[in-house]
Scaffold this active site. Structure first.
Site, PDB file in Angstrom:
ATOM      1  N   LYS A 177       0.822  -1.220   0.000  1.00 57.66           N
ATOM      2  CA  LYS A 177       0.000   0.000   0.000  1.00 57.66           C
ATOM      3  C   LYS A 177       0.855   1.269   0.000  1.00 57.66           C
ATOM      4  O   LYS A 177       0.602   2.181  -0.758  1.00 57.66           O
ATOM      5  CB  LYS A 177      -0.929   0.030   1.244  1.00 57.66           C
ATOM      6  N   ARG A 214      -9.342   0.796   9.232  1.00 57.68           N
ATOM      7  CA  ARG A 214      -8.948  -0.575   9.572  1.00 57.68           C
ATOM      8  C   ARG A 214      -9.999  -1.257  10.445  1.00 57.68           C
ATOM      9  O   ARG A 214      -9.816  -2.424  10.807  1.00 57.68           O
ATOM     10  CB  ARG A 214      -7.622  -0.569  10.318  1.00 57.68           C
ATOM     11  N   ARG A 249      11.642  -6.599   4.261  1.00 56.12           N
ATOM     12  CA  ARG A 249      11.592  -5.146   4.489  1.00 56.12           C
ATOM     13  C   ARG A 249      12.235  -4.788   5.833  1.00 56.12           C
ATOM     14  O   ARG A 249      12.885  -3.767   5.973  1.00 56.12           O
ATOM     15  CB  ARG A 249      10.128  -4.680   4.456  1.00 56.12           C
ATOM     16  N   ARG A 287      11.862  -0.552  10.990  1.00 59.29           N
ATOM     17  CA  ARG A 287      10.590  -0.667  11.718  1.00 59.29           C
ATOM     18  C   ARG A 287      10.643  -1.850  12.665  1.00 59.29           C
ATOM     19  O   ARG A 287      10.826  -2.991  12.247  1.00 59.29           O
ATOM     20  CB  ARG A 287       9.432  -0.851  10.728  1.00 59.29           C
ATOM     21  N   ARG A 323       0.152  -9.004  13.317  1.00 53.03           N
ATOM     22  CA  ARG A 323      -0.437  -7.934  12.509  1.00 53.03           C
ATOM     23  C   ARG A 323      -1.374  -8.513  11.456  1.00 53.03           C
ATOM     24  O   ARG A 323      -2.444  -7.956  11.186  1.00 53.03           O
ATOM     25  CB  ARG A 323       0.665  -7.107  11.832  1.00 53.03           C
TER      26      ARG A 323
HETATM   27  P1  AMP Z   1       1.117   0.455   8.812  1.00 54.35           P
HETATM   28  O1  AMP Z   1       2.219   1.425   8.604  1.00 54.35           O
HETATM   29  O2  AMP Z   1      -0.128   0.825   8.059  1.00 54.35           O
HETATM   30  O3  AMP Z   1       1.539  -0.965   8.573  1.00 54.35           O
HETATM   31  O4  AMP Z   1       0.715   0.541  10.359  1.00 54.35           O
HETATM   32  C1  AMP Z   1       1.637   0.201  11.373  1.00 54.35           C
HETATM   33  C2  AMP Z   1       0.916   0.081  12.690  1.00 54.35           C
HETATM   34  O5  AMP Z   1       0.329   1.340  13.043  1.00 54.35           O
HETATM   35  C3  AMP Z   1      -0.243  -0.910  12.720  1.00 54.35           C
HETATM   36  O6  AMP Z   1       0.197  -2.223  12.958  1.00 54.35           O
HETATM   37  C4  AMP Z   1      -1.081  -0.360  13.873  1.00 54.35           C
HETATM   38  O7  AMP Z   1      -0.510  -0.676  15.122  1.00 54.35           O
HETATM   39  C5  AMP Z   1      -0.930   1.146  13.675  1.00 54.35           C
HETATM   40  N1  AMP Z   1      -1.986   1.675  12.781  1.00 54.35           N
HETATM   41  C6  AMP Z   1      -1.819   2.225  11.553  1.00 54.35           C
HETATM   42  N2  AMP Z   1      -2.999   2.601  11.020  1.00 54.35           N
HETATM   43  C7  AMP Z   1      -3.944   2.269  11.941  1.00 54.35           C
HETATM   44  C8  AMP Z   1      -5.357   2.366  11.988  1.00 54.35           C
HETATM   45  N3  AMP Z   1      -6.058   2.872  10.958  1.00 54.35           N
HETATM   46  N4  AMP Z   1      -5.994   1.923  13.095  1.00 54.35           N
HETATM   47  C9  AMP Z   1      -5.314   1.421  14.136  1.00 54.35           C
HETATM   48  N5  AMP Z   1      -3.987   1.259  14.157  1.00 54.35           N
HETATM   49  C10 AMP Z   1      -3.291   1.689  13.072  1.00 54.35           C
END
Ligand code: AMP
Length: 190
Positions: free
Chosen positions: A14, A89, A128, A134, A146
């Site tokens: 994404k 989400r 990654r 990260r 996740r």
């Molecule tokens: P991402 O960068 O989208 O993979 O998000 C990394 C982490 O941030 C996720 O595993 C969640 O812990 C948190 N996170 C990101 N977006 C959301 C969301 N819309 N709702 C809740 N937690 C989020």
């Protein structure tokens, strides 16, 4: 104004595709994960709270995430389009996004989902993790958590947008440019 939810499990691509589409269509890219990571880096209160969930592979609570997302959208009143990456989400987030769009006399035009098998996701995220810095990419258990969280809380949003005739699935395996082309085909036919 065109507003797209770019959807898919962790590791589907994404963030990568959102950056390309942002340039291609002159849209604003909002990634809730990036905003949380920015807050962690700057040691804000929000960052500390988010980190406690992110490190476990869990979702940050809805109220916090929704308030933050609204603030991000409101920073961009002149946007001719927004690409949402990693939001919504949960069903509560999807409802909140729909209300927010309505308040702006706008709407979500489509959810475009990158479809990738789970084992491919785990391998991509581990790969990654070698360079992303990260913490949540560095540990296989957190990665699997996740993905589990995605199936517990997020995957149902497919149905939410299908019911509104706004769901488009795209094969998320291939070269970056090929996948961009598949996404563009959907976007340009909207
Ligand atoms: P991402 O960068 O989208 O993979 O998000 C990394 C982490 O941030 C996720 O595993 C969640 O812990 C948190 N996170 C990101 N977006 C959301 C969301 N819309 N709702 C809740 N937690 C989020």
């Amino acid at each position: 104004m065109t507003n797209i939810v770019l959807f898919g499990p962790p590791g589907a691509g994404k963030g990568t595709q959102a950056e390309v589409l942002k340039e291609k269509y002159n849209w604003v890219h909002i990634s809730t994960g990036d905003v949380f990571r920015f807050n962690i880096k700057n040691e804000t209160e929000l960052g500390a709270l988010a980190k406690s969930y992110m490190d476990k592979g869990h979702l940050v609570p809805d109220t916090v995430t929704i308030d933050m997302l609204k603030a991000e959208v409101e920073k961009n009143p002149e946007a001719n389009g927004i690409i949402f990456d990693g939001f919504p989400r949960t069903e509560a987030q999807a409802e909140a996004l729909s209300s927010l769009m309505e308040e702006m006399n706008s709407q979500i035009n489509a959810m475009v989902a990158l479809e990738v098998d789970d084992e491919v996701l785990v391998n991509r995220l581990l790969e990654r993790g070698k360079s992303s810095g990260r913490a949540d990419d560095a540990n296989e258990n957190v990665i699997r958590e996740r993905i589990a969280e995605y199936y517990r809380k997020t995957d149902i949003l497919k149905k939410y947008y299908q019911q509104q005739d706004k769901y488009y699935g795209v094969n998320g395996v291939g070269r970056i440019e090929e996948i961009t082309q598949r996404l563009s085909d959907v976007i340009e036919a909207l």
